[in-house]
Design an enzyme around this catalytic site. Structure first.
Site, PDB file in Angstrom:
ATOM      1  N   GLY A   1       0.821  -1.198   0.000  1.00 54.81           N
ATOM      2  CA  GLY A   1       0.000   0.000   0.000  1.00 54.81           C
ATOM      3  C   GLY A   1       0.856   1.248   0.000  1.00 54.81           C
ATOM      4  CB  CYS A   2       0.157   4.672   1.216  1.00 55.46           C
ATOM      5  SG  CYS A   2       1.001   6.245   1.464  1.00 55.46           S
ATOM      6  CG  PHE A   3       5.946   4.515  -1.081  1.00 52.04           C
ATOM      7  CD1 PHE A   3       5.474   5.811  -0.889  1.00 52.04           C
ATOM      8  CD2 PHE A   3       6.579   4.233  -2.290  1.00 52.04           C
ATOM      9  CE1 PHE A   3       5.625   6.801  -1.847  1.00 52.04           C
ATOM     10  CE2 PHE A   3       6.742   5.223  -3.267  1.00 52.04           C
ATOM     11  CZ  PHE A   3       6.270   6.498  -3.047  1.00 52.04           C
TER      12      PHE A   3
END
Length: 223
Positions: free
Chosen positions: A55-57
């Site tokens: 997901g969002c890093f």
């Protein structure tokens, strides 16, 4: 990092992918803002590299650098796609095929790869396909990028173990891919994405999980 959905949720074909470029379009900072270590190397002798897309890093990277021991450096980037040296505007179309990825460089004598796998599984929902919470797109899909046959075997075994735990909790099949990193170049993200939540403590963090613990006794010594 949440990108705007621009196309149907499927991986692109090579014909659809932007051509990219032969060199990076931007510079990457030399040092980790929290750990003070080199982002791009050289890395210490005996260290190992692992790749995690969950997901969002932004939030994912923080999960790894906050481990109490054994982490040399972390950096955000894009991996698993088709376009060489992609940039944000290309990635957000969904046509490059890249996933937001955290590269972790660690000392296996101080923290095991199995411990990192446990953090990976518990920090996101690996059954959501092209989605993580509010973030939707192929760029937030779940992938383990392995750097050795040993990592490959451990990653697959961990996926099987966590699937059993998730099934008992009522979740569906895991959609996480396990891919050899050598077949999927890693492209570091630009400076604004490196250690984003250190520079922006109140910033967006999409990291979450199912609440299902990884099975005890299957991840080796804890950090």
């Amino acid at each position: 990092m949440s990108f705007v959905r621009r196309r149907e949720l499927r991986l692109p074909t090579p014909e659809e992918a932007p051509p990219g470029r032969s060199a990076p379009a931007y510079e990457v900072p030399a040092k980790h803002t929290v750990l003070g270590t080199a982002l791009l190397g050289p890395y210490p002798d005996g260290s190992e590299v692992a790749g995690f897309a969950l997901g969002c890093f932004w939030g994912a990277e923080r999960r790894f650098w906050q481990l109490p021991a054994g982490i040399w450096t972390t950096l955000t980037g894009f991996q698993g796609g088709l376009t060489p040296y992609p940039v944000d505007d290309e990635i957000r179309t969904g046509l490059t095929g890249h996933a937001e990825t955290v590269r972790v460089v660690f000392d296996p004598a101080r923290v095991t790869y199995e411990r990192l796998l446990r953090l990976f599984w518990e920090s996101h929902d690996p059954t959501q396909g092209f989605r993580q919470g509010n973030d939707v797109g192929t760029h937030v899909r779940s992938i383990l990028f392995t750097h050795s046959p040993e990592q490959q075997a451990a990653a697959v075994n961990s996926r099987d173990a966590y699937q059993q735990a998730l099934t008992k909790a009522g979740y569906g099949p895991i959609t996480t891919d396990v891919l050899a990193a050598e077949d999927h170049p890693f492209y570091p993200a630009q400076a604004c994405h490196q250690q984003y939540l250190d520079k922006n403590p109140g910033g967006y963090c999409g990291a979450g999980g199912t609440g299902v613990s990884f099975p005890a006794g299957t991840d080796g010594p804890s950090a």
